[in-house]
Design a protein around this motif. Structure first.
Motif, PDB file in Angstrom:
ATOM      1  N   MET A  63       0.906  -1.209  -0.119  1.00  0.00           N
ATOM      2  CA  MET A  63      -0.118   0.109   0.171  1.00  0.00           C
ATOM      3  C   MET A  63       1.170   1.047  -0.436  1.00  0.00           C
ATOM      4  O   MET A  63       0.778   2.126  -0.857  1.00  0.00           O
ATOM      5  CB  MET A  63      -1.106  -0.245   1.135  1.00  0.00           C
ATOM      6  CG  MET A  63      -1.391   1.050   1.386  1.00  0.00           C
ATOM      7  SD  MET A  63      -3.429   1.215   1.912  1.00  0.00           S
ATOM      8  CE  MET A  63      -4.235  -0.039   2.349  1.00  0.00           C
ATOM      9  N   ARG A  64       2.350   1.534   0.829  1.00  0.00           N
ATOM     10  CA  ARG A  64       2.920   2.566   0.393  1.00  0.00           C
ATOM     11  C   ARG A  64       3.263   2.653  -0.722  1.00  0.00           C
ATOM     12  O   ARG A  64       3.700   3.672  -0.840  1.00  0.00           O
ATOM     13  CB  ARG A  64       3.818   2.259   1.291  1.00  0.00           C
ATOM     14  CG  ARG A  64       5.018   3.373   1.733  1.00  0.00           C
ATOM     15  CD  ARG A  64       5.754   3.043   2.842  1.00  0.00           C
ATOM     16  NE  ARG A  64       6.570   2.075   2.484  1.00  0.00           N
ATOM     17  CZ  ARG A  64       7.114   0.831   2.548  1.00  0.00           C
ATOM     18  NH1 ARG A  64       6.678   0.949   3.871  1.00  0.00           N
ATOM     19  NH2 ARG A  64       8.188  -0.141   2.228  1.00  0.00           N
ATOM     20  N   ASP A  65       4.123   1.494  -1.632  1.00  0.00           N
ATOM     21  CA  ASP A  65       4.573   1.628  -3.077  1.00  0.00           C
ATOM     22  C   ASP A  65       3.540   2.532  -3.428  1.00  0.00           C
ATOM     23  O   ASP A  65       3.355   2.653  -4.640  1.00  0.00           O
ATOM     24  CB  ASP A  65       5.137   0.398  -3.053  1.00  0.00           C
ATOM     25  CG  ASP A  65       6.226  -0.047  -2.287  1.00  0.00           C
ATOM     26  OD1 ASP A  65       7.263   0.753  -1.541  1.00  0.00           O
ATOM     27  OD2 ASP A  65       6.647  -0.742  -2.764  1.00  0.00           O
ATOM     28  N   LEU A  66       2.163   1.512  -3.252  1.00  0.00           N
ATOM     29  CA  LEU A  66       1.465   2.298  -4.231  1.00  0.00           C
ATOM     30  C   LEU A  66       0.232   3.562  -4.453  1.00  0.00           C
ATOM     31  O   LEU A  66       0.519   3.824  -5.023  1.00  0.00           O
ATOM     32  CB  LEU A  66       0.052   1.240  -4.122  1.00  0.00           C
ATOM     33  CG  LEU A  66      -1.440   1.625  -4.297  1.00  0.00           C
ATOM     34  CD1 LEU A  66      -1.257   1.697  -6.109  1.00  0.00           C
ATOM     35  CD2 LEU A  66      -3.111   0.762  -4.545  1.00  0.00           C
ATOM     36  N   ARG A  67       0.661   4.095  -2.723  1.00  0.00           N
ATOM     37  CA  ARG A  67       0.756   5.261  -2.970  1.00  0.00           C
ATOM     38  C   ARG A  67       1.772   6.225  -4.079  1.00  0.00           C
ATOM     39  O   ARG A  67       1.671   7.201  -4.251  1.00  0.00           O
ATOM     40  CB  ARG A  67       0.902   5.633  -1.496  1.00  0.00           C
ATOM     41  CG  ARG A  67       0.051   5.654  -0.740  1.00  0.00           C
ATOM     42  CD  ARG A  67      -0.638   6.016   0.531  1.00  0.00           C
ATOM     43  NE  ARG A  67      -0.547   5.644   1.101  1.00  0.00           N
ATOM     44  CZ  ARG A  67      -2.467   5.554   2.006  1.00  0.00           C
ATOM     45  NH1 ARG A  67      -2.458   6.610   0.834  1.00  0.00           N
ATOM     46  NH2 ARG A  67      -2.810   4.810   2.314  1.00  0.00           N
ATOM     47  N   GLU A  68       3.104   5.587  -4.334  1.00  0.00           N
ATOM     48  CA  GLU A  68       4.092   6.414  -5.217  1.00  0.00           C
ATOM     49  C   GLU A  68       3.825   5.834  -6.124  1.00  0.00           C
ATOM     50  O   GLU A  68       4.684   6.548  -7.387  1.00  0.00           O
ATOM     51  CB  GLU A  68       5.703   6.549  -3.622  1.00  0.00           C
ATOM     52  CG  GLU A  68       5.467   6.759  -3.448  1.00  0.00           C
ATOM     53  CD  GLU A  68       6.832   6.665  -1.923  1.00  0.00           C
ATOM     54  OE1 GLU A  68       7.562   5.768  -2.613  1.00  0.00           O
ATOM     55  OE2 GLU A  68       7.074   6.767  -1.031  1.00  0.00           O
ATOM     56  N   ALA A  69       2.918   4.887  -6.271  1.00  0.00           N
ATOM     57  CA  ALA A  69       3.605   4.714  -7.668  1.00  0.00           C
ATOM     58  C   ALA A  69       2.710   5.565  -9.174  1.00  0.00           C
ATOM     59  O   ALA A  69       3.738   5.640 -10.539  1.00  0.00           O
ATOM     60  CB  ALA A  69       2.216   3.333  -8.488  1.00  0.00           C
ATOM     61  N   LEU A  70       2.310   6.920  -8.786  1.00  0.00           N
ATOM     62  CA  LEU A  70       1.509   7.307 -10.008  1.00  0.00           C
ATOM     63  C   LEU A  70       2.774   7.880  -9.914  1.00  0.00           C
ATOM     64  O   LEU A  70       3.045   8.606 -10.957  1.00  0.00           O
ATOM     65  CB  LEU A  70      -0.199   8.201  -9.125  1.00  0.00           C
ATOM     66  CG  LEU A  70      -1.329   7.558  -9.660  1.00  0.00           C
ATOM     67  CD1 LEU A  70      -2.933   8.514  -9.222  1.00  0.00           C
ATOM     68  CD2 LEU A  70      -0.787   7.810 -11.051  1.00  0.00           C
ATOM     69  N   THR A  71       3.588   8.874  -9.576  1.00  0.00           N
ATOM     70  CA  THR A  71       3.850   9.655  -9.412  1.00  0.00           C
ATOM     71  C   THR A  71       5.387   9.178  -9.840  1.00  0.00           C
ATOM     72  O   THR A  71       5.895   9.364 -10.869  1.00  0.00           O
ATOM     73  CB  THR A  71       4.739  10.215  -8.033  1.00  0.00           C
ATOM     74  OG1 THR A  71       5.203   9.353  -6.916  1.00  0.00           O
ATOM     75  CG2 THR A  71       3.517  10.979  -7.381  1.00  0.00           C
ATOM     76  N   ARG A  72       5.886   8.084  -9.430  1.00  0.00           N
ATOM     77  CA  ARG A  72       6.985   7.035 -10.758  1.00  0.00           C
ATOM     78  C   ARG A  72       6.476   6.962 -12.186  1.00  0.00           C
ATOM     79  O   ARG A  72       7.239   6.322 -12.465  1.00  0.00           O
ATOM     80  CB  ARG A  72       7.060   6.346  -9.064  1.00  0.00           C
ATOM     81  CG  ARG A  72       8.062   5.833  -8.130  1.00  0.00           C
ATOM     82  CD  ARG A  72       8.124   5.820  -7.051  1.00  0.00           C
ATOM     83  NE  ARG A  72       9.154   5.425  -5.724  1.00  0.00           N
ATOM     84  CZ  ARG A  72       9.954   5.338  -4.584  1.00  0.00           C
ATOM     85  NH1 ARG A  72       9.245   3.601  -4.959  1.00  0.00           N
ATOM     86  NH2 ARG A  72       9.751   5.552  -3.879  1.00  0.00           N
ATOM     87  N   ASN A  73       5.398   6.662 -12.335  1.00  0.00           N
ATOM     88  CA  ASN A  73       5.332   6.776 -13.354  1.00  0.00           C
ATOM     89  C   ASN A  73       5.301   4.933 -14.018  1.00  0.00           C
ATOM     90  O   ASN A  73       5.663   4.421 -14.205  1.00  0.00           O
ATOM     91  CB  ASN A  73       6.385   7.008 -14.697  1.00  0.00           C
ATOM     92  CG  ASN A  73       5.712   8.096 -14.768  1.00  0.00           C
ATOM     93  OD1 ASN A  73       4.708   9.059 -15.049  1.00  0.00           O
ATOM     94  ND2 ASN A  73       6.755   8.962 -14.604  1.00  0.00           N
TER      95      ASN A  73
END
Length: 848
Positions: free
Chosen positions: A594-604
């Motif tokens: 879930m933590r990684d998913l929160r950053e998935a959009l900004t990291r493309n």
């Protein structure tokens, strides 16, 4: 006798003070001794009433005051806490108090001294005898101070007056302190001795500079009366014995007692008047003080009982009679044991008297019996009064009725620690008991278990029968759970439909399982509400943890019990499940993901893939389904079944869903320009997205790009229709009004009815892959698929078959009249650029 003539011009206008007999006989002396003893006793009682205690922090703010502080500040104690002295006293007083406090706070001194304070709210000046000491922490650092202050204002005033009289007596020629005067009536001359000038507060040399004559020193309101009484003495009507007030040059007022005798000549006419003056100010103050002290004793709201050195009752005040029902005549000469309630054993009274004899004081809560035999709670304070030689003079007991307070405290305690609906311990009390049981488990080395229960299907009862039935169910469920417990076990309600059980001193897991199974069986029995013959069934899911192996503290035990309970629900409900390390690992992985998913959009890291949808009549690619993919930098491609629920749970689904839509419409516009026609794309919309949906957002974006509404096909699940909420209706109506098509995904696996399909104006039914995967002529699946297709045709709804993987499945679908198909037989989901190549290369996929 040294003397000086003081001319008195007018007999009637300027007269001397009144006469009375001297009170110097032995009876008066005995009375004064008795009065002095009484004053000592009453002074002690007053000290008991006016003393107060307090604590301050290093900033000089009050952190504690007792109830007597209200008498000083005039406000309840709770309004004093947090304030400093400058809030209550004038600047000079608060600076003085701050200086005294600093001696304690900065240098650790014990300060014993008088403090004269002026109270800001009343302007009154009070004198306090204060003792202040530092408060130290475990390291010896000063954290504040505590003090005890006694109001000695009245005592000091009396003492000052007495000291002043003693000083005057030492300077006077007459040891009695009485001024002597002679008035020559015929010549109208008044002669004073030296003490008279002392009584008027002025020297002989300065008298004429301050006063015209003696009468100008008399208080204006008293002068007319004094002159009248002098005239009556001259006429022989009465002796002169009066008191009047004298205003000294310094502004102080003194009460002068005048006694005089008229000496006549041979014919009986008044010749001389001889008299004495004495300052009785201090005596009158003592009388006032004694009256005040007596009034305090009589009007005190606290009951006061005085016993002699043998603990035999001698005096009680009216409050005592009010609280106990006993008059003085009922208890005089008796032991205070007459009030014993019987609730306290011998040890209680032995410890009480040991403390009294050791410290001369005891206070605490005690239960005593009223005259009508009703038992009341009292807050009792006992003090020992001793003679100068140390022998006991008397005992003074003060008490107040705290029965109502205790009842109120018990009510507050109950409300704070017990669930109002079921009567079970609530979360607060549960935590306290669990903490105690953990400590016991440490000591006796016996494990304890926690069973966390959640009632299955309780919401359905609440929603269908109402909250009253829900409350009744919770009470019955609580009673059933309690019936499964031992006396040493604890059952608590955490809130809602969650209960928890503490099982201490467990020898083996079999005992836990027996209890858990018993609870499941009891809650599995049918419930009946309000004489209704209908029986209702629920079940319960139980998560079990064992201390210390599943957690070393309360927080970890509760967290792990919750995890185990949810696993029990996932496994089918109506069962129990032990916590395992694998559960925690799964939770940790979930949190990491879930933590990684929160950053998935900004990291493309998120991508949109497309799977073509073919029209079966000519095998052309006319549609596509947009599928979200997550390419994790370390884990590679993440299964959507793993991260989509996390997105819904965390609320990220709204942001991700809008991002997917933005990507899709940009690609649709690009393909439209490239191929000259619209390729409709199906976009899955999660039920969570309908909760806070912006109905206008998607249609406005289509309008800005000049795209028709039917370029988008919104896919929803059957379960969403069952909720039938206003938000869902509004969203679907908005899609319909803007030309956006709506599909039911995975049709056939839910509980949709024909009425829902018609009411929501559905455009497509996507037949679930579970019907297609076994679709052959030798099975019954063709009949099911055919029924769905025929139903859809009757409702003017198009059908799309999902999961087509073989030619045989395709041919049967064509034969059954299905409109569209998608699946691996045609293509896997592809990135946008590869999907575009697929359209370019094979506009019509000739697979038939």
């Amino acid at each position: 006798m040294s003397s000086e003539n003081i001319t008195k011009p007018t007999l009637l206008k300027k007269t001397a003070a009144t006469s009375a007999e001297s009170h110097t006989n032995s009876a008066t002396s005995n009375t004064e001794i008795s009065m002095k003893n009484t004053m000592v006793e009453l002074k002690t009682l007053t000290n008991q009433v006016v003393s107060y205690t307090y604590m301050k922090d290093r900033m000089g703010r009050y952190t504690y005051v007792n109830e007597s502080a209200q008498d000083l500040f005039g406000i309840p104690p709770e309004h004093i806490i947090g304030q400093s002295d400058h809030h209550f006293f004038d600047l000079k007083t608060s600076d003085q108090l701050k200086h005294n406090d600093n001696l304690v706070l900065e240098f650790g001194e014990t300060v014993k001294q008088e403090e004269r304070v002026i109270i800001k709210s009343t302007g009154a000046m009070r004198i306090y005898q204060s003792i202040k000491k530092p408060i130290r922490d475990d390291q010896g650092q000063i954290t504040g101070l505590y003090g005890i202050s006694t109001d000695i204002t009245q005592f000091r005033q009396t003492e000052d007056t007495l000291n002043q009289i003693i000083k005057h007596l030492s300077l006077a020629r007459h040891a009695s302190g009485v001024g002597i005067w002679i008035w020559d009536i015929v010549q109208d001359k008044l002669v004073w001795d030296d003490q008279m000038f002392v009584l008027y507060g002025i020297s002989k040399d300065n008298f004429r500079g301050v006063y015209k004559d003696w009468s100008s020193a008399v208080y204006t309101d008293d002068l007319q009366r004094a002159e009248k009484e002098i005239q009556m003495a001259l006429c022989g009507e009465k002796k002169l014995d009066t008191v009047f007030r004298v205003c000294w040059p310094d502004g102080t007022i003194h009460n002068i007692h005048v006694i005089a005798t008229v000496i006549p000549d041979a014919s009986g006419k008044p010749l001389h008047m001889v008299g004495t003056n004495s300052d009785i100010t201090s005596h009158m103050q003592s009388d006032d003080f004694m009256s005040l002290t007596s009034a305090i004793y009589q009007s005190s709201g606290e009951a006061i009982m005085v016993t002699d050195e043998n603990n035999i009752i001698r005096h009680v005040n009216p409050a005592f009679t009010h609280m106990t029902g006993y008059e003085l005549s009922d208890v005089m000469g008796k032991s205070p044991r007459i009030l014993n309630s019987g609730r306290h054993d011998k040890n209680f009274y032995q410890e009480m008297w040991q403390t009294i004899m050791r410290t001369d004081h005891w206070q605490g809560e005690i239960w005593e019996r009223h005259k009508d035999d009703i038992i009341y709670a009292r807050w009792l304070s006992i003090s020992v009064i001793r003679h100068p030689n140390g022998d006991i003079y008397c005992y003074v007991a003060q008490f107040s009725d705290i029965t109502e307070k205790k009842q109120y405290d018990e009510l507050i305690l109950t409300q704070a620690n017990y669930d109002q609906l079921t009567g079970l311990p609530n979360r607060n009390l549960f935590k306290d008991r669990l903490a105690q049981e953990i400590k016991k488990s440490h000591r006796n080395k016996l494990p304890l278990a926690l069973c966390l229960l959640d009632l299955d299907h309780f919401k359905e009862i609440n929603d269908t029968l109402g909250h009253a039935a829900g409350d009744e169910l919770l009470k019955k469920a609580a009673n059933r759970i309690k019936s499964c417990m031992r006396e040493i076990d604890t059952v608590a309600r955490l809130g809602g439909d969650e209960f928890i059980v503490i099982l201490p001193e467990i020898n083996n897991k079999l005992c836990i399982e027996i209890v858990a199974q018993h609870i499941i069986q009891e809650l599995g029995k049918p419930f009946q509400f309000n004489q209704n013959e209908t029986l209702y069934h629920i079940s319960t899911s139980i998560g079990i943890v064992v201390f210390p192996e599943d957690g070393a503290d309360m927080e970890s035990l509760m967290k792990h019990a919750d995890q185990a309970m949810y696993v029990a629900k996932q496994q089918g409900r109506g069962r129990y499940c032990y916590f395992t390390a694998a559960m925690q690992q799964k939770v940790n992985e979930k949190m990491t993901l879930m933590r990684d998913l929160r950053e998935a959009l900004t990291r493309n890291e998120l991508h949109v893939y497309y799977q073509p949808i073919l029209k079966l009549t000519d095998h052309r690619i006319v549609k596509a389904e947009a599928l979200l993919r997550w390419k994790h930098p370390q884990r590679g491609m993440i299964n959507p079944a793993s991260f989509i629920p996390l997105a819904e749970e965390s609320g990220l689904i709204h942001e991700i869903g809008d991002w997917v839509f933005d990507q899709v419409i940009v690609h649709i516009q690009k393909w439209h320009e490239q191929f000259g026609h619209i390729i409709q794309v199906s976009v899955n919309k999660s039920p969570a997205q309908f909760k806070h949906a912006n109905k206008q957002l998607w249609s406005e974006k289509l309008t800005r790009l000049k795209l028709p509404g039917n370029c988008i096909n919104v896919e929803i699940t059957e379960g969403l229709l069952l909720k039938d909420t206003a938000e869902i209706k509004d969203c679907l109506l908005e899609f319909h009004n803007n030309g956006i098509d709506v599909s039911i995904d995975d049709f056939g696996t839910g509980f949709s009815s024909l009425s829902y399909l018609k009411a929501f104006d559905i455009d497509y039914l996507k037949i679930d892959r579970s019907f297609i995967s076994n679709l052959t002529k030798n099975t019954t699946d063709p009949a099911l698929v055919e029924a769905i297709i025929l139903m859809a045709q009757k409702l003017n709804i198009k059908t799309i078959a999902e999961g087509v993987e073989t030619r045989e499945q395709q041919d049967l679908l064509i034969e059954l009249g299905c409109d569209y198909a998608q699946g691996h037989f045609y293509s896997l989901p592809l990135p946008e650029n590869e999907f575009e190549k697929l359209i370019n290369c094979i506009p019509s996929m000739k697979v038939g």
